[in-house]
Design a protein around this motif. Structure first.
Motif, PDB file in Angstrom:
ATOM      1  N   GLY A  48     -31.017  21.071 -24.286  1.00  0.00           N
ATOM      2  CA  GLY A  48     -31.436  20.176 -25.351  1.00  0.00           C
ATOM      3  C   GLY A  48     -30.775  20.502 -26.679  1.00  0.00           C
ATOM      4  N   PRO A  49     -30.962  19.617 -27.665  1.00  0.00           N
ATOM      5  CA  PRO A  49     -30.354  19.842 -28.991  1.00  0.00           C
ATOM      6  C   PRO A  49     -31.128  20.894 -29.779  1.00  0.00           C
ATOM      7  CG  PRO A  49     -31.671  17.851 -29.001  1.00  0.00           C
ATOM      8  CD  PRO A  49     -31.698  18.337 -27.597  1.00  0.00           C
ATOM      9  N   PRO A  50     -30.537  21.407 -30.875  1.00  0.00           N
ATOM     10  CA  PRO A  50     -31.228  22.440 -31.674  1.00  0.00           C
ATOM     11  C   PRO A  50     -32.417  21.851 -32.429  1.00  0.00           C
ATOM     12  CG  PRO A  50     -29.188  21.793 -32.729  1.00  0.00           C
ATOM     13  CD  PRO A  50     -29.188  21.128 -31.387  1.00  0.00           C
ATOM     14  N   TYR A  60     -29.567  29.063 -32.721  1.00  0.00           N
ATOM     15  CA  TYR A  60     -29.478  28.186 -31.532  1.00  0.00           C
ATOM     16  C   TYR A  60     -28.236  28.553 -30.722  1.00  0.00           C
ATOM     17  CZ  TYR A  60     -28.635  23.992 -28.738  1.00  0.00           C
ATOM     18  OH  TYR A  60     -28.389  23.107 -27.711  1.00  0.00           O
ATOM     19  N   PHE A  61     -28.392  28.609 -29.383  1.00  0.00           N
ATOM     20  CA  PHE A  61     -27.271  28.903 -28.504  1.00  0.00           C
ATOM     21  C   PHE A  61     -27.369  27.988 -27.280  1.00  0.00           C
ATOM     22  CE2 PHE A  61     -25.078  31.373 -25.163  1.00  0.00           C
ATOM     23  CZ  PHE A  61     -23.854  31.578 -25.794  1.00  0.00           C
ATOM     24  N   ALA A  62     -26.364  27.136 -27.095  1.00  0.00           N
ATOM     25  CA  ALA A  62     -26.385  26.142 -26.009  1.00  0.00           C
ATOM     26  C   ALA A  62     -25.803  26.741 -24.743  1.00  0.00           C
ATOM     27  CB  ALA A  62     -25.605  24.897 -26.420  1.00  0.00           C
ATOM     28  N   ASP A  63     -26.685  27.207 -23.871  1.00  0.00           N
ATOM     29  CA  ASP A  63     -26.234  27.772 -22.606  1.00  0.00           C
ATOM     30  C   ASP A  63     -27.347  27.593 -21.584  1.00  0.00           C
ATOM     31  OD1 ASP A  63     -24.046  29.728 -21.339  1.00  0.00           O
ATOM     32  OD2 ASP A  63     -26.034  30.324 -20.631  1.00  0.00           O
ATOM     33  N   ALA A  64     -26.988  27.268 -20.350  1.00  0.00           N
ATOM     34  CA  ALA A  64     -27.983  27.010 -19.307  1.00  0.00           C
ATOM     35  C   ALA A  64     -28.807  28.242 -18.971  1.00  0.00           C
ATOM     36  CB  ALA A  64     -27.291  26.486 -18.037  1.00  0.00           C
ATOM     37  N   CYS A  65     -28.349  29.420 -19.362  1.00  0.00           N
ATOM     38  CA  CYS A  65     -29.111  30.646 -19.136  1.00  0.00           C
ATOM     39  C   CYS A  65     -29.606  31.253 -20.448  1.00  0.00           C
ATOM     40  CB  CYS A  65     -28.265  31.667 -18.368  1.00  0.00           C
ATOM     41  SG  CYS A  65     -28.251  31.385 -16.576  1.00  0.00           S
TER      42      CYS A  65
END
Length: 657
Positions: A48-50, A60-65
């Motif tokens: 999702g977005p921050p 915020y860190f966009a990673d599936a894990c």
């Protein structure tokens, strides 16, 4: 929903969750949450977005894990293998929204405020008890290698914007579990400011980062605590869901009572579960409400009463609601039962019905049963034929259904003889069978139908057909008859190309005949040595046209083809004539030259001087050249017949004077 602050009004059943609270409790009824932060949802599964920066100091860190220490991510799920397999596998957020997000947090190394939530004062009723709660999960798996890792330990601090603390609550250490869906709701009760001022909720991580101290956060709610509300059908406490059948006339009296408010205002609501949600029922503001619905349609009808302290009229967010009273109107059972049921002589005969809770069968020969799919007999016979009826009940709603039983003898089929048809033709097939009600022809190519006893067959080539016969009772007995339908090619005659020969010669005709089961002959038979042969020899003395006849002996018609025989006449050329005017041999005669009207006749002297030339020879040459008689001597001729590239003829002619 958008990530961030979400104002969602929905009902939750009283205390239908695991909630860890401090000593303060709600002695009345919990209302509908006035604030419910779910972190929203996406259109697909994933990241999702921050959040708005005002919510958190984490990065915020966009990673599936998820991120590293001091970072967060909004995710719809946590898959296997995250952080070396030390994080839980979580298939969905706590809300169970389609593609709903949860906040996955990898705490900072030092204790800090990691989440801040601001609430406008006009969202809360002044001086009212509220439950603040949030669902939290320690996402560190309970494994030997994670033993001794830090555990989330969170303090909730509820404050006014000027820093005045209204309430604090500590979760204590949040333990790891072996359950991948180990969400726990933590919360506390507090009293909203009497002056209606804004409040701030701070979540403080008391543990240290590094190894461990990883959590998921979802569904942050503020729920008002109001008076104790009790309801029932007819009497208080009779709140079990009521069951009715479609087209029933509903007639219920709903009753309610409350303890806690000294000057209450009431409002009944209904929810037909049609997407409209809870709607006020106009004018229904007493402690009783009569439900009257004639000829009710199927569905779920829910009713609840809302209670508001009169001092808060106009502030609907302060209204406290009862648990809903539910009236279920069920449709008649959707009975699955064949209109016709087949049986096979000597075999078990069973009825098959579904779609209900109870069944009552009746039928011929005093048959009765209460099974859904009873066996009538283990050895059926035509005596078991007849109409069988069943009363099917589901949710106490009945419906009648019936099936007509027919017991069939085993099917049989006679052999089918091989057949022939002419190319491009058709034939109606016919199968002789006994006790058969269904037919299946294979292959279907070339048939107008493949499921009837007498289809019309028009195959393009010879085909082996098979028909399987069956009936509705003897499913395991399906005899087969097969045969070959031969497609006979139509006769085709080809008499060959034009033949050229000279008179007195012979030539062989080159006829061909195609097709199945054919005979052939030539006409006319004149000058043919064998008119019944495809390649007879002709000795015709003159031009003639022969016709080859090819005929089918199977009635598939005939074909003809013609060939022209061109017979050239041989020239007889006189080699001496005496143009002396005695009336004997005065001209040079060429026999049969009249058959070549375009012939080019030329005569030369021994020195090559052309002394005569003419196209055609209608008037014989008189031995003159330019009106003067040629002297006695030998002259040389060339005759070009100019017909079908026949070879030129040459020779000499002697003039005698």
């Amino acid at each position: 929903m958008r990530p961030g602050l979400s104002f969602v009004i929905f009902f939750i059943t009283l205390f239908a969750f695991t909630l860890k609270l401090n000593a303060q409790t709600c002695t009345g009824s919990l209302g509908t949450p006035v604030i419910n932060e779910t972190f929203g949802a996406g259109t697909t599964s994933g990241i999702g977005p921050p959040l708005d920066p005002s919510f958190t100091t984490l990065q915020y860190f966009a990673d599936a894990c998820g991120g590293e220490d001091g970072q967060y991510t909004l995710l719809t799920e946590l898959k296997s293998g995250c952080k070396g397999g030390t994080w839980e596998i979580i298939g969905h957020d706590h809300t169970h929204d389609p593609n709903g997000y949860m906040m996955v947090i990898n705490a900072a190394e030092d204790p800090s405020v990691f989440f801040t939530y601001k609430v406008k004062g006009n969202m809360l009723c002044p001086n009212t008890t509220y439950q603040f709660a949030a669902w939290i999960m320690n996402i560190l798996r309970k494994l030997p290698q994670t033993d001794g890792y830090s555990k989330p330990n969170i303090t909730f601090s509820i404050e006014k914007t000027d820093g005045t603390v209204l309430k604090t609550y500590n979760t204590g250490d949040i333990e790891s579990t072996t359950d991948a869906d180990s969400w726990i709701q933590y919360g506390t009760f507090f009293t909203s400011p009497s002056d209606g001022s804004d409040i701030v909720v701070k979540m403080i991580n008391n543990g240290s980062g590094g190894n461990g101290n990883d959590l998921a956060l979802d569904d942050i709610t503020f729920t008002p605590c109001g008076p104790l509300i009790q309801t029932g059908f007819g009497v208080i406490g009779n709140n079990q869901a009521q069951s009715n059948c479609q087209k029933d006339n509903l007639d219920y009296t709903l009753v309610a009572q409350q303890t806690g408010y000294t000057d209450p205002v009431y409002q009944w609501q209904q929810n037909k579960n049609d997407g409209s949600g809870w709607i006020d029922i106009p004018g229904e503001t007493a402690l009783t409400y009569k439900v009257k619905i004639p000829n009710a349609v199927a569905g779920e009808y829910q009713y609840r009463i809302g209670v508001l302290n009169k001092a808060n009229i106009g502030a609907d967010n302060c209204r406290i609601f009862s648990d809903p009273l539910t009236i279920n109107v069920f449709p008649p059972p959707d009975v699955k039962l064949l209109t016709n049921t087949g049986g096979c002589v000597g075999r078990p005969l069973q009825l098959l019905a579904s779609g209900g809770d109870t069944y009552v069968w009746t039928g011929p020969n005093n048959f009765t049963s209460t099974e859904s799919s009873p066996v009538i007999t283990n050895s059926s016979s035509p005596a078991d034929d007849g109409l069988y009826q069943v009363l099917v009940t589901k949710n106490n709603c009945p419906v009648f259904a019936s099936t007509l039983v027919t017991v069939y003898p085993t099917p049989a089929v006679d052999a089918i003889n091989d057949m022939e048809i002419c190319e491009g033709g058709s034939v109606q097939l016919a199968v002789s069978s006994k006790n058969a009600t269904h037919f299946k022809w294979e292959p279907a190519e070339g048939l107008d139908h493949d499921d009837i006893p007498n289809p019309v067959a028009s195959p393009l080539k010879t085909t082996k057909y098979a028909v399987t016969v069956s009936n509705d009772g003897c499913a395991d007995v399906q005899p087969v008859a097969s045969f070959t339908l031969t497609v006979l090619s139509k006769p085709v005659a080809n008499a060959g190309k034009t033949i050229k020969m000279f008179e007195g010669q012979t030539a062989k005709l080159a006829g061909t005949a195609a097709g199945d089961k054919v005979t052939f002959h030539w006409t006319p038979t004149d000058y043919l040595d064998d008119p019944a042969s495809l390649t007879p020899t002709t000795s015709s003395p003159s031009d003639i046209t022969y016709t080859l006849h090819v005929e089918s002996t199977a009635g598939c018609g005939q074909s003809t083809s013609t060939v022209f025989i061109r017979v050239y006449k041989l020239l007889t050329i006189v080699n001496t004539f005496s143009p002396n005017g005695d009336g004997v041999n005065d001209y040079w005669y060429i026999k049969n030259i009249e058959n070549y009207p375009n012939a080019n006749i030329s005569v030369f002297t021994r020195y090559g001087q052309k002394i005569y030339q003419n196209i055609g020879y209608s008037k014989p040459w008189d031995g003159n050249y330019k009106g003067a008689a040629l002297p006695t001597g030998t002259y040389y001729y060339i005759i070009d017949l100019k017909d079908d590239n026949l070879p030129k003829q040459s020779g000499w002619v002697f003039i005698v004077r």
